[in-house]
Motif scaffolding. Sequence first.
Motif, PDB file in Angstrom:
ATOM      1  N   SER A 131       0.870  -1.174   0.000  1.00  0.00           N
ATOM      2  CA  SER A 131       0.000   0.000   0.000  1.00  0.00           C
ATOM      3  C   SER A 131       0.906   1.224   0.000  1.00  0.00           C
ATOM      4  O   SER A 131       2.134   1.091   0.031  1.00  0.00           O
ATOM      5  CB  SER A 131      -0.899  -0.015   1.244  1.00  0.00           C
ATOM      6  OG  SER A 131      -0.128   0.248   2.412  1.00  0.00           O
ATOM      7  N   PRO A 132       0.347   2.430  -0.008  1.00  0.00           N
ATOM      8  CA  PRO A 132       1.220   3.613   0.066  1.00  0.00           C
ATOM      9  C   PRO A 132       2.097   3.652   1.315  1.00  0.00           C
ATOM     10  O   PRO A 132       3.120   4.337   1.342  1.00  0.00           O
ATOM     11  CB  PRO A 132       0.219   4.775   0.056  1.00  0.00           C
ATOM     12  CG  PRO A 132      -0.956   4.246  -0.683  1.00  0.00           C
ATOM     13  CD  PRO A 132      -1.052   2.805  -0.272  1.00  0.00           C
ATOM     14  N   GLN A 133       1.705   2.927   2.359  1.00  0.00           N
ATOM     15  CA  GLN A 133       2.505   2.880   3.586  1.00  0.00           C
ATOM     16  C   GLN A 133       3.694   1.913   3.468  1.00  0.00           C
ATOM     17  O   GLN A 133       4.529   1.859   4.354  1.00  0.00           O
ATOM     18  CB  GLN A 133       1.628   2.475   4.775  1.00  0.00           C
ATOM     19  CG  GLN A 133       0.676   3.566   5.251  1.00  0.00           C
ATOM     20  CD  GLN A 133      -0.452   3.839   4.282  1.00  0.00           C
ATOM     21  OE1 GLN A 133      -1.064   2.909   3.764  1.00  0.00           O
ATOM     22  NE2 GLN A 133      -0.706   5.113   4.015  1.00  0.00           N
ATOM     23  N   GLY A 134       3.747   1.142   2.400  1.00  0.00           N
ATOM     24  CA  GLY A 134       4.858   0.206   2.208  1.00  0.00           C
ATOM     25  C   GLY A 134       4.363  -1.230   2.144  1.00  0.00           C
ATOM     26  O   GLY A 134       3.189  -1.495   1.841  1.00  0.00           O
ATOM     27  N   VAL A 135       5.262  -2.171   2.443  1.00  0.00           N
ATOM     28  CA  VAL A 135       4.920  -3.590   2.415  1.00  0.00           C
ATOM     29  C   VAL A 135       4.129  -3.924   3.684  1.00  0.00           C
ATOM     30  O   VAL A 135       4.653  -3.860   4.786  1.00  0.00           O
ATOM     31  CB  VAL A 135       6.183  -4.461   2.329  1.00  0.00           C
ATOM     32  CG1 VAL A 135       5.812  -5.946   2.372  1.00  0.00           C
ATOM     33  CG2 VAL A 135       6.961  -4.159   1.052  1.00  0.00           C
ATOM     34  N   GLU A 136       2.846  -4.287   3.510  1.00  0.00           N
ATOM     35  CA  GLU A 136       2.009  -4.620   4.659  1.00  0.00           C
ATOM     36  C   GLU A 136       2.224  -6.058   5.120  1.00  0.00           C
ATOM     37  O   GLU A 136       2.093  -6.365   6.302  1.00  0.00           O
ATOM     38  CB  GLU A 136       0.542  -4.392   4.310  1.00  0.00           C
ATOM     39  CG  GLU A 136       0.213  -2.918   4.081  1.00  0.00           C
ATOM     40  CD  GLU A 136      -1.274  -2.675   3.913  1.00  0.00           C
ATOM     41  OE1 GLU A 136      -2.022  -3.656   3.726  1.00  0.00           O
ATOM     42  OE2 GLU A 136      -1.685  -1.498   3.969  1.00  0.00           O
ATOM     43  N   SER A 137       2.547  -6.941   4.195  1.00  0.00           N
ATOM     44  CA  SER A 137       2.871  -8.319   4.568  1.00  0.00           C
ATOM     45  C   SER A 137       3.668  -8.964   3.451  1.00  0.00           C
ATOM     46  O   SER A 137       3.513  -8.603   2.274  1.00  0.00           O
ATOM     47  CB  SER A 137       1.604  -9.137   4.854  1.00  0.00           C
ATOM     48  OG  SER A 137       0.857  -9.326   3.668  1.00  0.00           O
ATOM     49  N   LEU A 138       4.522  -9.900   3.842  1.00  0.00           N
ATOM     50  CA  LEU A 138       5.341 -10.631   2.877  1.00  0.00           C
ATOM     51  C   LEU A 138       5.553 -12.051   3.382  1.00  0.00           C
ATOM     52  O   LEU A 138       5.848 -12.257   4.564  1.00  0.00           O
ATOM     53  CB  LEU A 138       6.687  -9.929   2.664  1.00  0.00           C
ATOM     54  CG  LEU A 138       7.672 -10.569   1.673  1.00  0.00           C
ATOM     55  CD1 LEU A 138       8.558  -9.509   1.045  1.00  0.00           C
ATOM     56  CD2 LEU A 138       8.561 -11.615   2.348  1.00  0.00           C
ATOM     57  N   PHE A 139       5.411 -13.006   2.478  1.00  0.00           N
ATOM     58  CA  PHE A 139       5.762 -14.388   2.770  1.00  0.00           C
ATOM     59  C   PHE A 139       6.409 -14.988   1.535  1.00  0.00           C
ATOM     60  O   PHE A 139       5.854 -14.921   0.440  1.00  0.00           O
ATOM     61  CB  PHE A 139       4.542 -15.222   3.167  1.00  0.00           C
ATOM     62  CG  PHE A 139       4.884 -16.678   3.411  1.00  0.00           C
ATOM     63  CD1 PHE A 139       5.388 -17.073   4.633  1.00  0.00           C
ATOM     64  CD2 PHE A 139       4.727 -17.618   2.408  1.00  0.00           C
ATOM     65  CE1 PHE A 139       5.719 -18.406   4.861  1.00  0.00           C
ATOM     66  CE2 PHE A 139       5.046 -18.960   2.619  1.00  0.00           C
ATOM     67  CZ  PHE A 139       5.552 -19.345   3.858  1.00  0.00           C
ATOM     68  N   ALA A 140       7.609 -15.536   1.714  1.00  0.00           N
ATOM     69  CA  ALA A 140       8.316 -16.186   0.615  1.00  0.00           C
ATOM     70  C   ALA A 140       9.022 -17.411   1.154  1.00  0.00           C
ATOM     71  O   ALA A 140       9.657 -17.356   2.215  1.00  0.00           O
ATOM     72  CB  ALA A 140       9.316 -15.232  -0.035  1.00  0.00           C
ATOM     73  N   GLU A 141       8.896 -18.512   0.431  1.00  0.00           N
ATOM     74  CA  GLU A 141       9.498 -19.777   0.846  1.00  0.00           C
ATOM     75  C   GLU A 141      10.276 -20.351  -0.329  1.00  0.00           C
ATOM     76  O   GLU A 141       9.731 -20.559  -1.411  1.00  0.00           O
ATOM     77  CB  GLU A 141       8.413 -20.754   1.291  1.00  0.00           C
ATOM     78  CG  GLU A 141       8.939 -22.064   1.847  1.00  0.00           C
ATOM     79  CD  GLU A 141       7.816 -22.963   2.331  1.00  0.00           C
ATOM     80  OE1 GLU A 141       8.072 -23.789   3.227  1.00  0.00           O
ATOM     81  OE2 GLU A 141       6.687 -22.835   1.807  1.00  0.00           O
ATOM     82  N   GLY A 142      11.591 -20.584  -0.105  1.00  0.00           N
ATOM     83  CA  GLY A 142      12.425 -21.084  -1.185  1.00  0.00           C
ATOM     84  C   GLY A 142      13.409 -22.125  -0.712  1.00  0.00           C
ATOM     85  O   GLY A 142      13.545 -22.391   0.490  1.00  0.00           O
ATOM     86  N   ASN A 143      14.092 -22.725  -1.676  1.00  0.00           N
ATOM     87  CA  ASN A 143      15.081 -23.739  -1.321  1.00  0.00           C
ATOM     88  C   ASN A 143      16.186 -23.796  -2.372  1.00  0.00           C
ATOM     89  O   ASN A 143      15.993 -23.433  -3.544  1.00  0.00           O
ATOM     90  CB  ASN A 143      14.428 -25.113  -1.185  1.00  0.00           C
ATOM     91  CG  ASN A 143      13.952 -25.660  -2.520  1.00  0.00           C
ATOM     92  OD1 ASN A 143      12.897 -25.269  -3.017  1.00  0.00           O
ATOM     93  ND2 ASN A 143      14.718 -26.550  -3.120  1.00  0.00           N
TER      94      ASN A 143
END
Length: 289
Positions: free
Chosen positions: A106-118
């Motif tokens: 949103s304009p306030q920035g990243v409100e949530s993030l989830f990333a899963e890698g290997n």
Amino acid sequence: FREGKILVSDMKFSYADGWIDISSVEVLNGTLKASIDSEVGLKGILNRFGLMKYVSSVRGKLKVKGDVEYTNNLDYRISIFSKNLSLRLSYVLGRLSFGTVHVKISPQGVESLFAEGNVGDGNLVITGSKKKGFLISFIDFPFGRSGLWKASVTGNLLLREKILSGELNVSKAKLISLKVGKGEKLTFPVSVDISLNFIEPFVINTDIWSMEILPRLRLKTKGKKIVIPGSYYISSGWINYMGKKFDVSYGSGTIEDLSELKGKINLIASARVSDYYVYMNVRGKMSSP
């Protein structure tokens, strides 16, 4: 116009790295509203933020969906997600594949993030928000430089207010070549302060000496350039001098910057010659003791 309203037809644009679909556009009481559905290449985003210098190759695209509203200021709620991203990063041994990526902004920035890698058997999970910071968790994650060094890393880092900090446990470390000071100095876009705790000692071998070393290091930035200060203890080893093998009984040193082999060493070694013990003291700069 229809019944006093401005009607705008849906629009779709395509370009080399993706496409964007703008729909449900309406203008009412001076407010513009629209919905966005898009597919964006990751390479273009990395280039936009100057991050491609850390990436040798990238595959996959990001889906972008959300709503946009404009009166006097731009307001938006955007979701970004993907299930088929992969890339090769500097100092990561293997291709990093992300099974899941989901970001809300949103304009306030990243409100949530989830990333899963290997990478092979190593795992990486990133969660968080701009307000709370981003937690980066590693489990047996393979770092290194091909032909120079490699290690597995487990632990947590926190990225908050442009500061990356935390503690990592290092295992299965192997130094393949002592030419660690060669090449361009690594730079980092945020401040870094990370403790590196070695779970077990590792062995350095050359034609004339061998050392088993247990270091304690920190990864820090100095003017955006990475430096690696710390200290180390030599638990065992040997030195071949004038055809005689000297066994190392004690050794230690300090490190100003491991990436350039800047530091000091001080060790004691001994060998039995006939009926006598001959002692050797090696001390001075790491690069030329």
